[in-house]
Design a protein around this motif. Structure first.
Motif, mmCIF file in Angstrom:
data_model
loop_
_atom_site.group_PDB
_atom_site.id
_atom_site.type_symbol
_atom_site.label_atom_id
_atom_site.label_comp_id
_atom_site.label_asym_id
_atom_site.label_seq_id
_atom_site.Cartn_x
_atom_site.Cartn_y
_atom_site.Cartn_z
ATOM 1 N N PRO A 375 54.338 17.434 4.398
ATOM 2 C CA PRO A 375 54.850 16.443 5.358
ATOM 3 C C PRO A 375 55.448 17.125 6.585
ATOM 4 O O PRO A 375 55.999 18.226 6.503
ATOM 5 C CB PRO A 375 55.931 15.703 4.563
ATOM 6 N N GLY A 376 55.318 16.450 7.736
ATOM 7 C CA GLY A 376 55.900 16.978 8.967
ATOM 8 C C GLY A 376 54.897 16.994 10.098
ATOM 9 O O GLY A 376 53.882 16.285 10.075
ATOM 10 N N ALA A 377 55.172 17.829 11.091
ATOM 11 C CA ALA A 377 54.332 17.906 12.283
ATOM 12 C C ALA A 377 53.026 18.638 11.986
ATOM 13 O O ALA A 377 52.988 19.586 11.203
ATOM 14 C CB ALA A 377 55.088 18.619 13.405
ATOM 15 N N VAL A 378 51.942 18.192 12.658
ATOM 16 C CA VAL A 378 50.621 18.805 12.545
ATOM 17 C C VAL A 378 50.000 18.850 13.944
ATOM 18 O O VAL A 378 50.070 17.875 14.691
ATOM 19 C CB VAL A 378 49.695 18.007 11.599
ATOM 20 N N GLU A 379 49.397 20.005 14.274
ATOM 21 C CA GLU A 379 48.607 20.109 15.493
ATOM 22 C C GLU A 379 47.143 19.938 15.099
ATOM 23 O O GLU A 379 46.644 20.658 14.228
ATOM 24 C CB GLU A 379 48.795 21.488 16.140
ATOM 25 N N LEU A 380 46.452 18.979 15.723
ATOM 26 C CA LEU A 380 45.049 18.748 15.426
ATOM 27 C C LEU A 380 44.234 19.069 16.675
ATOM 28 O O LEU A 380 44.401 18.435 17.718
ATOM 29 C CB LEU A 380 44.820 17.303 14.990
ATOM 30 N N VAL A 381 43.355 20.078 16.558
ATOM 31 C CA VAL A 381 42.533 20.501 17.686
ATOM 32 C C VAL A 381 41.067 20.288 17.322
ATOM 33 O O VAL A 381 40.610 20.744 16.269
ATOM 34 C CB VAL A 381 42.765 21.989 18.036
ATOM 35 N N ALA A 382 40.329 19.597 18.193
ATOM 36 C CA ALA A 382 38.936 19.275 17.894
ATOM 37 C C ALA A 382 38.095 19.416 19.148
ATOM 38 O O ALA A 382 38.598 19.261 20.266
ATOM 39 C CB ALA A 382 38.830 17.846 17.353
ATOM 40 N N ASN A 383 36.799 19.732 18.964
ATOM 41 C CA ASN A 383 35.915 19.685 20.120
ATOM 42 C C ASN A 383 35.411 18.262 20.320
ATOM 43 O O ASN A 383 35.840 17.341 19.624
ATOM 44 C CB ASN A 383 34.788 20.730 20.025
ATOM 45 N N TYR A 384 34.513 18.051 21.271
ATOM 46 C CA TYR A 384 34.320 16.730 21.860
ATOM 47 C C TYR A 384 34.029 15.611 20.861
ATOM 48 O O TYR A 384 34.803 14.664 20.728
ATOM 49 C CB TYR A 384 33.213 16.788 22.922
ATOM 50 N N THR A 385 32.909 15.676 20.132
ATOM 51 C CA THR A 385 32.568 14.549 19.261
ATOM 52 C C THR A 385 33.500 14.464 18.059
ATOM 53 O O THR A 385 33.777 13.365 17.565
ATOM 54 C CB THR A 385 31.105 14.632 18.770
ATOM 55 N N ALA A 386 34.006 15.606 17.585
ATOM 56 C CA ALA A 386 34.977 15.576 16.485
ATOM 57 C C ALA A 386 36.254 14.879 16.937
ATOM 58 O O ALA A 386 36.845 14.083 16.188
ATOM 59 C CB ALA A 386 35.274 16.995 16.013
ATOM 60 N N PHE A 387 36.679 15.152 18.176
ATOM 61 C CA PHE A 387 37.875 14.504 18.713
ATOM 62 C C PHE A 387 37.661 12.997 18.839
ATOM 63 O O PHE A 387 38.516 12.193 18.457
ATOM 64 C CB PHE A 387 38.219 15.118 20.073
ATOM 65 N N ARG A 388 36.518 12.627 19.390
ATOM 66 C CA ARG A 388 36.216 11.199 19.592
ATOM 67 C C ARG A 388 36.229 10.449 18.260
ATOM 68 O O ARG A 388 36.742 9.337 18.164
ATOM 69 C CB ARG A 388 34.863 11.059 20.285
ATOM 70 N N GLU A 389 35.652 11.068 17.238
ATOM 71 C CA GLU A 389 35.621 10.439 15.908
ATOM 72 C C GLU A 389 37.038 10.274 15.358
ATOM 73 O O GLU A 389 37.405 9.222 14.812
ATOM 74 C CB GLU A 389 34.786 11.279 14.951
ATOM 75 N N LEU A 390 37.843 11.311 15.513
ATOM 76 C CA LEU A 390 39.197 11.269 14.974
ATOM 77 C C LEU A 390 40.059 10.227 15.685
ATOM 78 O O LEU A 390 40.836 9.494 15.052
ATOM 79 C CB LEU A 390 39.846 12.647 15.091
ATOM 80 N N VAL A 391 39.937 10.143 16.997
ATOM 81 C CA VAL A 391 40.700 9.150 17.747
ATOM 82 C C VAL A 391 40.363 7.746 17.265
ATOM 83 O O VAL A 391 41.234 6.871 17.167
ATOM 84 C CB VAL A 391 40.433 9.286 19.270
ATOM 85 N N GLY A 392 39.091 7.517 16.920
ATOM 86 C CA GLY A 392 38.686 6.207 16.422
ATOM 87 C C GLY A 392 39.188 5.912 15.014
ATOM 88 O O GLY A 392 39.382 4.748 14.662
ATOM 89 N N ARG A 393 39.394 6.949 14.200
ATOM 90 C CA ARG A 393 39.766 6.737 12.802
ATOM 91 C C ARG A 393 41.273 6.723 12.565
ATOM 92 O O ARG A 393 41.745 6.070 11.621
ATOM 93 C CB ARG A 393 39.159 7.838 11.934
ATOM 94 N N LEU A 394 42.022 7.431 13.377
ATOM 95 C CA LEU A 394 43.465 7.523 13.133
ATOM 96 C C LEU A 394 44.189 6.312 13.700
ATOM 97 O O LEU A 394 43.866 5.856 14.802
ATOM 98 C CB LEU A 394 44.017 8.798 13.762
ATOM 99 N N PRO A 395 45.170 5.783 13.021
ATOM 100 C CA PRO A 395 45.908 4.617 13.522
ATOM 101 C C PRO A 395 46.635 4.950 14.798
ATOM 102 O O PRO A 395 47.301 5.986 14.915
ATOM 103 C CB PRO A 395 46.888 4.298 12.391
ATOM 104 N N GLY A 396 46.477 4.097 15.800
ATOM 105 C CA GLY A 396 47.149 4.339 17.074
ATOM 106 C C GLY A 396 46.473 5.362 17.939
ATOM 107 O O GLY A 396 46.902 5.653 19.052
ATOM 108 N N GLY A 397 45.346 5.973 17.473
ATOM 109 C CA GLY A 397 44.648 6.973 18.249
ATOM 110 C C GLY A 397 43.876 6.379 19.388
ATOM 111 O O GLY A 397 43.633 7.027 20.375
#
Length: 397
Positions: A375-397
Motif C-alpha cells: 500500500p502507498g504511492a506508486v509511479e506508473l510509467v507507460a508508453n503510448y498505447t499502454a498508457f491509453r489503455e491504463l487511463v481507460g481502465r483505472l478509476p478517475g483516469g
C-alpha cells in the motif's frame, strides 16, 4: 465537414474511438483541399518536435484563449486527419493551435501556412515508422525554407532544431535546455564533431548556437527585454518548464503578455491524464508517459525516490514495432526500488532491466501489477498505447 462531424459522432457514440481521426479522414476523402480551406482566415500556430507537442500546444491554447476562441487538437491526434478534425470542430475560431507529427509537418504547413511554427526538439523516435532523425531534420529544414511569412520559435540548445530552424526567414530563439544529446554529437550539416560547453555548442562548418532572446533559468524565464517571469508550474520537471518557455515566446509573438500567459499556464495540472494522481484501492498512483529515450531521460528524473514503479511497454503500430530504444534508456536509475514489469512486451523490458541490474518481477496485466505492490504511492510509467489503455481502465483516469 458535416460528413466528417457525423462520422466522428458515430465513432464516439458506438465506443469505437474519440472520432478525431476518422472524422478528419472522411472530410479529406470528400475534399482533399479541406485543410487549406479551413486554415484560411485564421491565425494558425503549429507545434512539432519529438516530445512535448501535446503539452506545449495546451499551454499555447490556454494563453491564446485570453484573446479569442481557439481551435485545437487537444486529444493528441496530430496527423493530418486529427488536425483537420480540430479545425472542423471549431470552424469560426479565429486562432488555431495544432500539434503536428514531425513527419507530416511539411505537408500540413504547406496547406495552412502558419503564422508561427514552434519547433521543440528532435531525437530518435519509432525508427520503423519515422526513420532516422537526421532525415527528419532535413525535411523540416526544407519545409521551413518555403514558409517566408512564418515566424519559427525554436530551442537553440538543440543542435538538430537549430539546423532546421536556421532556414527560417524569421526565427525567435529560446534557450530551453537539452539533456538528450545522443543524436547530435555530429553536425547535421557536415558530419563534423559538435563541440559543447554548458549550453553553448558549435561546429567548424559555422553552424553554432544562436544568441537566445528568451532564456529558461530554473523556475524563471528571462524575456528579450530583460524581465523575469516566474513560471511556478503545477506540472513537474524541467522538461515542462522548457515547454513553457517556448510557449511564452510564441504567445508573446501573437500578442499575449508573458505574465498573462504564465498565469494561464499555472491552471494546467495534467495533460490528457499524464501527471495525474488517482486512487486505486490501497494505492495512490501517479500516471506518467514515456515513449522514447529522450522522453525517458526526463521521466526518470521526476520519479519520486524510493517509490515503487510499474513500467508498461507495448509495441503496437502507434508505439512503433521496433523496441531497440529500450537499450538507449538509462534504466539503471531504477535500482534499489520495487519495480514491476508489465505490458505486451514486458519480456523485452525484463531482459533490458536484467542487464541494467534492476531487480524486478513481471505481471502480465498492468492493473494487477499495481495491486502486487505494498500500500502507498506508486509511479506508473507507460508508453503510448499502454498508457491509453491504463487511463481507460483505472478509476478517475
Amino acid at each position: 465537414m458535416a460528413a466528417g462531424r457525423l462520422t466522428a459522432w458515430l465513432s464516439r457514440s458506438s465506443g469505437l474511438g474519440r472520432g478525431g481521426m476518422i472524422g478528419g479522414r472522411v472530410t479529406l476523402a470528400l475534399d482533399p483541399l479541406a485543410l487549406r480551406r479551413l486554415g484560411r482566415e485564421r491565425t494558425v500556430v503549429l507545434v512539432t518536435g519529438t516530445n512535448g507537442k501535446t503539452t506545449t500546444s495546451l499551454m499555447l491554447t490556454r494563453a491564446l484563449e485570453t484573446l479569442a476562441e481557439v481551435a485545437a487538437n487537444s486529444d493528441g491526434a496530430n496527423m493530418p486527419d486529427g488536425v483537420l478534425a480540430a479545425l472542423t470542430a471549431r470552424p469560426d475560431a479565429p486562432y488555431a493551435v495544432l500539434e503536428v507529427d514531425e513527419t507530416y509537418l511539411p505537408w500540413v504547413a504547406d496547406q495552412v501556412r502558419p503564422a508561427v511554427l514552434v519547433l521543440l526538439n528532435l531525437s530518435r523516435d519509432q525508427l520503423d515508422r519515422v526513420g532516422e532523425v537526421r532525415a527528419t531534420e532535413r525535411d523540416l529544414r526544407a519545409a521551413i525554407g518555403t514558409l517566408p511569412g512564418t515566424v519559427v520559435v525554436a530551442n537553440c540548445d538543440d543542435v538538430l532544431v537549430t539546423s532546421a530552424a536556421s532556414a527560417a526567414a524569421k526565427a525567435v530563439w529560446v534557450s530551453a535546455g537539452c539533456r538528450w544529446t545522443g543524436d547530435s554529437t555530429a553536425c547535421p550539416r557536415c558530419e563534423g564533431r559538435v563541440a559543447t560547453h554548458d549550453r553553448h555548442w558549435s561546429c567548424g562548418c559555422g553552424l553554432a548556437r544562436p544568441e537566445p532572446g528568451w532564456t529558461l533559468d530554473g523556475e524563471f524565464v528571462r524575456t528579450p527585454g530583460g524581465r523575469q517571469v516566474d513560471l511556478d508550474l503545477r506540472l513537474p520537471g524541467e522538461v515542462n518548464r522548457a515547454n513553457a518557455a517556448l510557449a511564452l515566446a510564441a504567445a508573446h509573438r501573437l500578442g499575449v503578455p508573458p505574465h498573462t500567459a504564465a498565469a494561464r499556464l499555472r491552471t494546467i495540472t495534467d495533460i490528457g491524464g499524464r501527471y495525474r494522481t488517482i486512487r486505486r484501492s490501497r494505492h495512490s498512483v501517479r500516471l506518467m508517459l514515456a515513449k522514447n529515450p529522450a522522453g525517458w531521460v526526463e521521466t526518470l528524473r521526476v520519479l519520486d525516490e524510493d517509490t515503487p514503479v510499474v513500467v508498461a511497454v507495448n509495441a503496437q503500430e502507434a508505439d512503433g514495432r521496433d523496441l531497440s530504444w529500450l537499450w538507449d534508456v538509462h534504466f539503471e536509475r531504477l535500482r534499489g526500488r520495487p519495480v514491476v514489469v508489465t505490458g505486451e512486451r514486458g519480456a523485452d523490458l525484463s531482459v533490458r532491466l536484467c542487464y541494467a541490474e534492476v531487480a524486478h518481477w513481471a505481471e502480465p496485466d498492468p492493473v494487477t501489477a499495481i495491486d502486487t505492490l505494498p500500500p502507498g504511492a506508486v509511479e506508473l510509467v507507460a508508453n503510448y498505447t499502454a498508457f491509453r489503455e491504463l487511463v481507460g481502465r483505472l478509476p478517475g483516469g
